[in-house]
Design a protein around this motif. Structure first.
Motif, PDB file in Angstrom:
ATOM      1  N   ILE A  81      22.311  13.552  11.112  1.00  0.00           N
ATOM      2  CA  ILE A  81      21.172  12.808  11.660  1.00  0.00           C
ATOM      3  C   ILE A  81      20.825  13.313  13.048  1.00  0.00           C
ATOM      4  CG2 ILE A  81      20.464  10.533  12.504  1.00  0.00           C
ATOM      5  CD1 ILE A  81      21.258   9.418  10.028  1.00  0.00           C
ATOM      6  N   GLY A  82      21.837  13.631  13.840  1.00  0.00           N
ATOM      7  CA  GLY A  82      21.572  14.142  15.184  1.00  0.00           C
ATOM      8  C   GLY A  82      20.997  15.544  15.147  1.00  0.00           C
ATOM      9  N   GLY A  83      21.340  16.296  14.116  1.00  0.00           N
ATOM     10  CA  GLY A  83      20.882  17.672  14.027  1.00  0.00           C
ATOM     11  C   GLY A  83      22.067  18.615  14.119  1.00  0.00           C
ATOM     12  N   MET A  84      22.230  19.429  13.078  1.00  0.00           N
ATOM     13  CA  MET A  84      23.312  20.419  13.084  1.00  0.00           C
ATOM     14  C   MET A  84      23.016  21.432  14.182  1.00  0.00           C
ATOM     15  SD  MET A  84      25.397  20.088  10.346  1.00  0.00           S
ATOM     16  CE  MET A  84      25.626  21.079   8.903  1.00  0.00           C
ATOM     17  N   GLY A  85      23.942  21.616  15.057  1.00  0.00           N
ATOM     18  CA  GLY A  85      23.743  22.603  16.105  1.00  0.00           C
ATOM     19  C   GLY A  85      23.086  22.030  17.343  1.00  0.00           C
ATOM     20  N   SER A  86      23.150  20.715  17.528  1.00  0.00           N
ATOM     21  CA  SER A  86      22.628  20.130  18.751  1.00  0.00           C
ATOM     22  C   SER A  86      23.627  19.111  19.289  1.00  0.00           C
ATOM     23  CB  SER A  86      21.289  19.446  18.485  1.00  0.00           C
ATOM     24  OG  SER A  86      20.930  18.667  19.606  1.00  0.00           O
ATOM     25  N   VAL A  87      24.164  19.393  20.477  1.00  0.00           N
ATOM     26  CA  VAL A  87      25.152  18.489  21.065  1.00  0.00           C
ATOM     27  C   VAL A  87      24.490  17.177  21.453  1.00  0.00           C
ATOM     28  CG1 VAL A  87      26.701  18.148  23.011  1.00  0.00           C
ATOM     29  CG2 VAL A  87      26.625  20.347  21.868  1.00  0.00           C
ATOM     30  N   THR A  88      23.355  17.270  22.114  1.00  0.00           N
ATOM     31  CA  THR A  88      22.676  16.041  22.526  1.00  0.00           C
ATOM     32  C   THR A  88      22.276  15.212  21.308  1.00  0.00           C
ATOM     33  OG1 THR A  88      20.843  17.543  22.903  1.00  0.00           O
ATOM     34  CG2 THR A  88      21.764  16.482  24.824  1.00  0.00           C
ATOM     35  N   GLY A  89      21.875  15.898  20.232  1.00  0.00           N
ATOM     36  CA  GLY A  89      21.532  15.189  19.001  1.00  0.00           C
ATOM     37  C   GLY A  89      22.706  14.374  18.495  1.00  0.00           C
ATOM     38  N   SER A  90      23.889  15.001  18.485  1.00  0.00           N
ATOM     39  CA  SER A  90      25.080  14.295  18.002  1.00  0.00           C
ATOM     40  C   SER A  90      25.377  13.080  18.857  1.00  0.00           C
ATOM     41  CB  SER A  90      26.295  15.226  18.030  1.00  0.00           C
ATOM     42  OG  SER A  90      26.170  16.207  17.052  1.00  0.00           O
ATOM     43  N   VAL A  91      25.252  13.231  20.178  1.00  0.00           N
ATOM     44  CA  VAL A  91      25.573  12.123  21.082  1.00  0.00           C
ATOM     45  C   VAL A  91      24.589  10.974  20.865  1.00  0.00           C
ATOM     46  CG1 VAL A  91      25.742  11.427  23.479  1.00  0.00           C
ATOM     47  CG2 VAL A  91      26.615  13.648  22.784  1.00  0.00           C
ATOM     48  N   ILE A  92      23.308  11.302  20.843  1.00  0.00           N
ATOM     49  CA  ILE A  92      22.292  10.261  20.654  1.00  0.00           C
ATOM     50  C   ILE A  92      22.506   9.562  19.326  1.00  0.00           C
ATOM     51  CG2 ILE A  92      19.823   9.851  20.300  1.00  0.00           C
ATOM     52  CD1 ILE A  92      19.321  12.264  22.168  1.00  0.00           C
ATOM     53  N   SER A  93      22.709  10.355  18.272  1.00  0.00           N
ATOM     54  CA  SER A  93      22.804   9.739  16.950  1.00  0.00           C
ATOM     55  C   SER A  93      24.096   8.942  16.807  1.00  0.00           C
ATOM     56  CB  SER A  93      22.643  10.792  15.864  1.00  0.00           C
ATOM     57  OG  SER A  93      23.856  11.160  15.317  1.00  0.00           O
ATOM     58  N   ARG A 142      17.788  22.112  18.509  1.00  0.00           N
ATOM     59  CA  ARG A 142      17.443  22.248  19.927  1.00  0.00           C
ATOM     60  C   ARG A 142      18.306  21.305  20.756  1.00  0.00           C
ATOM     61  NH1 ARG A 142      12.128  19.963  19.232  1.00  0.00           N
ATOM     62  NH2 ARG A 142      13.233  19.226  17.410  1.00  0.00           N
ATOM     63  N   GLU A 143      18.332  21.547  22.030  1.00  0.00           N
ATOM     64  CA  GLU A 143      19.027  20.639  22.930  1.00  0.00           C
ATOM     65  C   GLU A 143      17.993  19.857  23.719  1.00  0.00           C
ATOM     66  OE1 GLU A 143      22.058  19.927  22.982  1.00  0.00           O
ATOM     67  OE2 GLU A 143      22.902  21.540  21.787  1.00  0.00           O
ATOM     68  N   PHE A 144      18.459  18.755  24.290  1.00  0.00           N
ATOM     69  CA  PHE A 144      17.578  17.969  25.137  1.00  0.00           C
ATOM     70  C   PHE A 144      17.183  18.791  26.359  1.00  0.00           C
ATOM     71  CE2 PHE A 144      16.986  15.269  28.792  1.00  0.00           C
ATOM     72  CZ  PHE A 144      16.072  14.357  28.323  1.00  0.00           C
ATOM     73  N   SER A 145      15.904  18.799  26.689  1.00  0.00           N
ATOM     74  CA  SER A 145      15.492  19.440  27.943  1.00  0.00           C
ATOM     75  C   SER A 145      14.412  18.568  28.565  1.00  0.00           C
ATOM     76  CB  SER A 145      14.953  20.843  27.679  1.00  0.00           C
ATOM     77  OG  SER A 145      13.721  20.752  27.017  1.00  0.00           O
ATOM     78  N   TRP A 146      14.328  18.628  29.858  1.00  0.00           N
ATOM     79  CA  TRP A 146      13.346  17.773  30.532  1.00  0.00           C
ATOM     80  C   TRP A 146      11.922  18.185  30.187  1.00  0.00           C
ATOM     81  CZ3 TRP A 146      14.687  13.257  31.881  1.00  0.00           C
ATOM     82  CH2 TRP A 146      15.993  13.001  32.318  1.00  0.00           C
ATOM     83  N   GLU A 147      11.724  19.509  29.991  1.00  0.00           N
ATOM     84  CA  GLU A 147      10.389  19.963  29.588  1.00  0.00           C
ATOM     85  C   GLU A 147       9.983  19.295  28.284  1.00  0.00           C
ATOM     86  OE1 GLU A 147      12.553  22.394  30.570  1.00  0.00           O
ATOM     87  OE2 GLU A 147      11.491  23.869  31.813  1.00  0.00           O
ATOM     88  N   GLY A 148      10.941  19.332  27.324  1.00  0.00           N
ATOM     89  CA  GLY A 148      10.666  18.743  26.016  1.00  0.00           C
ATOM     90  C   GLY A 148      10.402  17.252  26.130  1.00  0.00           C
ATOM     91  N   PHE A 149      11.178  16.598  27.009  1.00  0.00           N
ATOM     92  CA  PHE A 149      11.074  15.158  27.181  1.00  0.00           C
ATOM     93  C   PHE A 149       9.703  14.776  27.735  1.00  0.00           C
ATOM     94  CE2 PHE A 149      12.019  11.266  29.666  1.00  0.00           C
ATOM     95  CZ  PHE A 149      12.412  10.462  28.612  1.00  0.00           C
ATOM     96  N   PHE A 150       9.296  15.472  28.796  1.00  0.00           N
ATOM     97  CA  PHE A 150       7.985  15.160  29.383  1.00  0.00           C
ATOM     98  C   PHE A 150       6.863  15.672  28.492  1.00  0.00           C
ATOM     99  CE2 PHE A 150      10.564  15.065  33.373  1.00  0.00           C
ATOM    100  CZ  PHE A 150      10.455  13.695  33.529  1.00  0.00           C
ATOM    101  N   GLY A 151       7.147  16.783  27.801  1.00  0.00           N
ATOM    102  CA  GLY A 151       6.162  17.346  26.886  1.00  0.00           C
ATOM    103  C   GLY A 151       5.782  16.361  25.798  1.00  0.00           C
TER     104      GLY A 151
END
Lengths: 367, 280
Positions: free
Chosen positions: A273-285, A342-351
């Motif tokens: 659910i977090g996304g294979m290959g994404s650390v932030t995804g795993s943490v959030i999920s 992908r990983e969490f990034s501030w660009e992505g967040f504000f984007g």
């Protein structure tokens, strides 16, 4: 966005997180569910990231994480149960003389939990890592079951207390007597996840990713497959062991059935659910899945009356039905998990906000 | 006479009852560009796979820079099944894995591009540098080896600059145009610091203009990096233009070898592979 701005954003986010935890700790009753949801989330985040290191970054589809958690939990529990309560815990079979009087400080036992899990991974890795894809998954799944059954067998009665399980495991200690025990799992998880992130971003992490992308090409580029796969397997198991120890502390009592196959699937679910290959995804999920399973959907389990009308379907167990449906919906709409790879990034967040705004204005123009 | 870089002796590769490469011997000398040509299914890629350690040969030996790196003879079930020649000539067993061969200084590209698709151009090249890294995993995780890491990155950027891929360094490799992906695969192979570069059909799928660019590119890197190049190719224009010598194989057996002019006029090669223009 400049580096400086990003650092400021990250610091602010970190501060908000810490303030949030402090608020939760100070303002809620010790039995309030949010506290355990957060702690459990932190523990599952660690084991999910460790599984992601193997499944998402190295491309080894392992289903043995619960087994290594069990090893870590038991290694930790056996050596930290207070000496005075041991007779009480091992009341039926007694404890083996060699370990009956050994008690380790919590941090040493935590490290031991990881090291024992890593050592076993090293040994099991010799035959198992020769297998590929599905076969590797089945072998590790079997491995986890074997570990669990051996731990619960009569053979181990005097060490693991067999099927009776262990209790009186010390809860989260305060750190250096300053930081209350409530924060313990967050701190340990954060440190461990930070180490994994550093590893992933290092040259060795890149080599792991190369193996995931294309084994043949990776080998042709001089990457020793056997050695790198073994490293990933051992490191992943080390952190699974530590999270197992954290879980033992959280629960206070464990039996071998705590670490059954369903637990592996549960961790896998968080990773997918977090996304294979994404650390932030795993943490959030990890936090989302734990919260929705243990907390947000709880109301579905209790019968509800509106006036004299009983709302249909709401009874014990219905929560899991809805939970499954939610999972299916998530997987349908986010094919690659919440974060993809992908990983969490501030660009992505504000984007995210900018894009939405653009869509809005674009729509108005057309309208 | 230039120094001998690669020497393949009596290589036979047999899969079950099928002999894919039969008693192949060839030599590649320092600074040369040598081509291996032949019809489809002749065993060219199998020969490459033997040299790079993907397959252990059934019989025969391979030497690199005068040192024997691969050697095998029919053993076990193969001892009975073996249908090739020179049985009993080789007795040693040397079967290194591909990564060890790459470490020695033989780099390769693949017939169907095998880039690390989801990684960036720079990461692709950095991965090739990984095997030369001295720091262990702990030192590297905790950035105790940041100097080495920085040096690696600088070297890679330098390499990308030389190969005109610098502007694309942060692109995901699978998003590059096909021709650039070919270039990147060669760049990645070069990052392993090879002496010998094996190219498996580098011009496959390229249009005529891209093929011309590639010809110039291969010549340029040969001179710039002091390489020896051994390649499989089907584009005859490219082969005849670039090669110092050519080996031709058919059904796993060598049928001719020599300079391009000789090969073009060799009757057996024309029959087996080149064919005759219809208006002649």
């Amino acid at each position: 966005m400049s580096m400086k701005k990003k650092t400021i954003c990250s610091l602010i986010a970190l501060l908000i997180g810490v303030v949030f935890l402090v608020c939760v700790n100070r303002m809620t009753a010790p039995t309030y569910i949010l506290r355990s949801v957060l702690q459990m989330g932190a523990i599952y985040a660690l084991v999910a990231v460790s599984m992601n290191l193997l499944n998402g970054f190295t491309g080894l589809f392992s289903l043995g994480q619960a087994g290594f958690m069990a090893i870590g939990a038991y290694a930790f529990a056996i050596f930290t149960i207070p000496l005075e309560s041991r007779a009480n815990v091992y009341y039926l079979y007694g404890m083996h003389e060699a370990i009956a009087n050994v008690q380790l400080p919590i941090f040493a036992a935590l490290l031991l939990a990881g090291v024992v899990a890593a050592l076993l991974a090293f040994l099991f890795g010799i035959p198992v890592l020769r297998l590929k894809s599905d076969y590797f998954a089945i072998a590790t799944l079997g491995l986890a079951e074997i570990i669990r059954i051996i731990i619960g067998s009569a053979l181990m009665n005097r060490i693991t207390n067999g099927s009776l399980g262990l209790k009186s495991i010390p809860s989260f200690p305060s750190i250096f007597g300053v930081i209350p025990g409530f924060y313990f799992p967050f701190l340990i998880s954060a440190v461990c996840i930070a180490i994994i992130v550093l590893l992933i971003r290092s040259s060795y992490g890149r080599a792991f990713k190369a193996i995931r992308e294309d084994e043949i090409a990776a080998e042709a580029m001089g990457i020793n497959l056997a050695k790198h796969k073994r490293m990933a397997f051992v490191i992943s198991s080390f952190f699974a062991g530590i999270s197992g120890a954290l879980l033992a502390m959280f629960l206070g009592a464990i039996t071998s059935t705590t670490f059954n196959i369903a637990m592996t699937y549960y961790i896998l679910l968080i990773v997918v659910i977090g996304g294979m290959g994404s650390v932030t995804g795993s943490v959030i999920s990890a936090f989302l899945v734990i919260a929705s399973k243990e907390w947000w959907l709880r109301f579905l389990d209790t019968e509800l009356y509106i006036g004299s009308f009983q709302v249909p379907l709401l009874k014990n167990g219905f929560r899991m039905v809805v939970f499954s449906v939610v999972l299916m919906l998530v997987v349908l709409f986010f094919r690659k998990g919440i974060m993809g790879n992908r990983e969490f990034s501030w660009e992505g967040f504000f984007g995210l906000f900018k894009r939405k705004q653009k869509k809005k204005t674009g729509g108005e123009q057309i309208g | 006479m230039a120094e001998n870089v690669l020497s393949v002796r009596d290589i036979t590769m047999q899969f079950g009852g099928v002999v894919a490469v039969n008693n192949l011997s060839l030599e590649v000398n320092e600074g040369e560009i040598v081509s291996l040509i032949g019809p489809n299914g002749a065993g060219k890629t199998t020969a490459f796979n033997v040299i790079t350690g993907v397959y252990a040969p059934t019989n025969g030996a391979v030497s690199f820079c005068g040192k024997e790196i691969i050697c095998n003879h029919p053993r076990g079930k193969m001892a009975k099944l073996y249908a090739g020649e020179n049985k009993g000539k080789y007795t040693k067993v040397l079967e290194p894995t591909p990564d060890k061969i790459t470490k020695l200084g033989i780099a390769r590209t693949f017939q169907n591009i095998r880039l690390f698709k989801e990684l960036t151009v720079l990461e692709n090249v950095l991965i090739a540098k990984h095997m030369r890294m001295k720091a262990n995993i702990f030192a590297d995780t905790f950035r105790l080896s940041y100097k080495e890491e920085r040096k690696m990155k600088e070297d890679c950027l330098e390499l990308l600059k030389i190969l005109d891929l610098y502007d694309l360094r942060d692109e995901i490799s699978s998003s590059l145009p096909y021709g650039k992906q070919r270039h990147l695969e060669i760049a990645r192979a070069l990052a392993t610091e090879p002496k010998l570069l094996l190219l498996d059909e580098p011009a496959a799928g390229l249009n005529p203009q891209e093929t011309d660019e590639l010809t110039a590119f291969i010549k340029r890197i040969r001179d710039q990096f002091h390489l020896t190049v051994f390649m499989i190719e089907h584009h005859m224009n490219l082969v005849m233009d670039i090669s110092d010598r050519i080996y031709v194989i058919d059904f796993g057996k060598m049928i001719a070898s020599g300079v391009p002019a000789e090969i073009q006029n060799d009757q057996r090669v024309i029959d087996a592979y080149l064919g005759v223009a219809e208006d002649e």
